[in-house]
Design a protein around this motif. Structure first.
Motif, PDB file in Angstrom:
ATOM      1  N   LEU A 196       0.824  -1.207   0.000  1.00 17.63           N
ATOM      2  CA  LEU A 196       0.000   0.000   0.000  1.00 17.63           C
ATOM      3  C   LEU A 196       0.860   1.259   0.000  1.00 17.63           C
ATOM      4  CD1 LEU A 196      -2.704  -1.048   2.627  1.00 17.63           C
ATOM      5  CD2 LEU A 196      -3.094  -0.727   0.182  1.00 17.63           C
ATOM      6  N   GLU A 197       1.917   1.253   0.774  1.00 16.81           N
ATOM      7  CA  GLU A 197       2.745   2.449   0.933  1.00 16.81           C
ATOM      8  C   GLU A 197       3.697   2.675  -0.246  1.00 16.81           C
ATOM      9  OE1 GLU A 197       4.582   1.631   4.652  1.00 16.81           O
ATOM     10  OE2 GLU A 197       2.977   2.573   5.834  1.00 16.81           O
ATOM     11  N   ARG A 207       0.194   9.440   2.644  1.00 11.09           N
ATOM     12  CA  ARG A 207       0.601  10.104   3.888  1.00 11.09           C
ATOM     13  C   ARG A 207       0.422   9.162   5.074  1.00 11.09           C
ATOM     14  NH1 ARG A 207      -2.468  15.816   3.972  1.00 11.09           N
ATOM     15  NH2 ARG A 207      -1.309  15.934   5.931  1.00 11.09           N
ATOM     16  N   LYS A 208      -0.590   8.312   5.003  1.00 10.68           N
ATOM     17  CA  LYS A 208      -0.856   7.327   6.046  1.00 10.68           C
ATOM     18  C   LYS A 208      -1.597   6.169   5.412  1.00 10.68           C
ATOM     19  CE  LYS A 208      -4.001   8.065   9.291  1.00 10.68           C
ATOM     20  NZ  LYS A 208      -4.702   8.552  10.524  1.00 10.68           N
ATOM     21  N   ALA A 209      -1.309   4.945   5.859  1.00  7.23           N
ATOM     22  CA  ALA A 209      -1.967   3.761   5.296  1.00  7.23           C
ATOM     23  C   ALA A 209      -2.182   2.730   6.392  1.00  7.23           C
ATOM     24  CB  ALA A 209      -1.132   3.162   4.162  1.00  7.23           C
ATOM     25  N   GLU A 226      -4.459   7.286   2.971  1.00 13.24           N
ATOM     26  CA  GLU A 226      -4.748   8.716   2.989  1.00 13.24           C
ATOM     27  C   GLU A 226      -3.669   9.469   2.231  1.00 13.24           C
ATOM     28  OE1 GLU A 226      -5.486  12.478   6.065  1.00 13.24           O
ATOM     29  OE2 GLU A 226      -4.946  10.480   6.851  1.00 13.24           O
ATOM     30  N   THR A 227      -4.080  10.277   1.286  1.00 16.53           N
ATOM     31  CA  THR A 227      -3.169  11.180   0.577  1.00 16.53           C
ATOM     32  C   THR A 227      -3.553  12.616   0.923  1.00 16.53           C
ATOM     33  OG1 THR A 227      -4.567  11.189  -1.407  1.00 16.53           O
ATOM     34  CG2 THR A 227      -2.833   9.519  -1.289  1.00 16.53           C
ATOM     35  N   PHE A 279      -9.348   6.954  10.433  1.00  9.54           N
ATOM     36  CA  PHE A 279      -9.420   7.563   9.101  1.00  9.54           C
ATOM     37  C   PHE A 279     -10.759   8.292   8.978  1.00  9.54           C
ATOM     38  CE2 PHE A 279      -6.311   4.211   8.530  1.00  9.54           C
ATOM     39  CZ  PHE A 279      -5.345   4.821   7.743  1.00  9.54           C
ATOM     40  N   PRO A 280     -10.871   9.480   9.574  1.00 10.63           N
ATOM     41  CA  PRO A 280     -12.137  10.222   9.494  1.00 10.63           C
ATOM     42  C   PRO A 280     -12.344  10.821   8.111  1.00 10.63           C
ATOM     43  CG  PRO A 280     -10.484  11.509  10.659  1.00 10.63           C
ATOM     44  CD  PRO A 280      -9.865  10.165  10.394  1.00 10.63           C
TER      45      PRO A 280
END
Length: 339
Positions: A196-197, A207-209, A226-227, A279-280
């Motif tokens: 994923l990263e 930015r976060k996975a 999240e990008t 992950f909102p």
């Protein structure tokens, strides 16, 4: 993890580690190994209580200690008969504490997260290795309990004598297999997260996975990335022949910054929600009165997280002044839980 799996794990632990302990120890371990899941009953008091209590206070090391003392107390108070019939409360307490800690360790391996160090810290620990209801773990524990029982019936039928406490070998093998299975999940989770990263999504770097486990297969995972401008929801498989296409991700773009969105995020309900949501995703809708803002937590798919879901609803006027705020049930998850 579901209460049945926790009960089977506690019973397997009793057979493997405390095979000669009396029935009182079995009862204490079963209670201590499952009682933390009483916090799921907070759903009966509404979404606010559920968000406050679920996987928080009861799922802490302090609560494990207190629950172990609580289930030991009746055996301590009943020490009034002849000494030869009394059971020392210390072994019962230690066995109950072991079952309670195993409960926490199993839940830490999931995605919902637990507040292990409450009340000293509200940080949630979630390793994302196993599903809330993992069919493989359930099967391993059931096999470790049922197969030795069937073997014992055959042994008695042919007149042979069993050596050692019944069920100890089967339970020990089941727990060892369970540990190996979790290690496999750990390795595969690392592979899924690395995949994923290492990709780009709609031209943006992650930015976060996170990779969330699926119940049916350890080789299939559910990814959230999240990008800068969006959140990407994607299925991913790992293994020697598996391939991963980041373009298959379902993309949810973040709303543009606005005074209404800033005001919504600063409300009491939003702060409580964002504390638990990893992950909102915010949705801003224009209304005649102003703006309707919904804060949800990805992933949306049932089975990836704990099932019943909470989201935050905030109403503002056109200038961003908050008119109302509340925590509410996600309609899809509520329908699933209450059917």
């Amino acid at each position: 993890m579901d209460p049945l799996t926790h009960a089977l794990a506690s019973y397997s632990l009793k057979r493997a580690a405390f095979p000669r302990a009396p029935r009182s120890t079995t009862i204490a371990m079963l209670i201590a190994g499952t009682i933390a899941d009483l916090d799921s009953l907070s759903k009966l008091a509404g979404p606010s209580a559920f968000l406050t209590f679920y996987r928080t206070y009861f799922h802490s090391l302090l609560a494990a200690l207190l629950f172990s003392l609580l289930v030991t107390l009746p055996f301590l108070l009943s020490r009034r008969g002849p000494t030869e019939k009394q059971s020392s409360p210390l072994p019962i307490f230690l066995a109950a504490l072991a079952a309670a800690v195993v409960h926490l360790l199993m839940d830490v391996c999931q995605s919902a997260g637990v507040e292990l160090f409450w009340p000293f810290s509200t940080r949630r620990f979630a390793l994302d290795w196993v599903a809330p209801l993992d069919l493989w773990i359930l099967g391993i524990l059931l096999a470790g309990i049922l197969l030795p029982a069937l073997s014992g019936l055959v042994t008695e039928e042919i007149g042979a004598k069993s050596k050692g406490p019944r069920g100890k070998v089967g339970a020990s093998l089941a727990l060892a297999t369970l540990i190996l299975y979790v290690v496999l999940r750990f390795v595969l989770h690392g592979n899924a997260l690395a995949a994923l990263e290492s990709r780009s999504y709609r031209g943006e770097s992650p930015r976060k996975a996170a990779a969330f486990p699926e119940s049916g297969s350890p080789f299939r995972w559910h990814g959230i990335v999240e990008t800068e401008r969006a959140l990407h929801d994607v299925e991913i498989e790992v293994g020697p022949t598996a391939s991963f296409d980041p373009d298959s991700a379902v993309t949810s773009y973040k709303p543009e910054p606005s005074p209404a969105l800033d005001a919504a995020r600063d409300t009491t309900v939003a702060r409580r929600f964002l504390q638990a949501a990893r992950f909102p995703k915010a949705t801003v809708e224009k209304t005649p009165e102003g703006f309707h803002i919904i804060l949800r937590a990805l992933p949306y798919s049932r089975g990836v997280t704990s099932g019943l879901r909470v989201h935050a609803l905030i109403e503002t006027d056109p200038s961003g002044k908050v008119l109302s705020q509340e925590l509410a049930w996600d309609p899809i998850s509520q329908q699933f839980w209450w059917q």
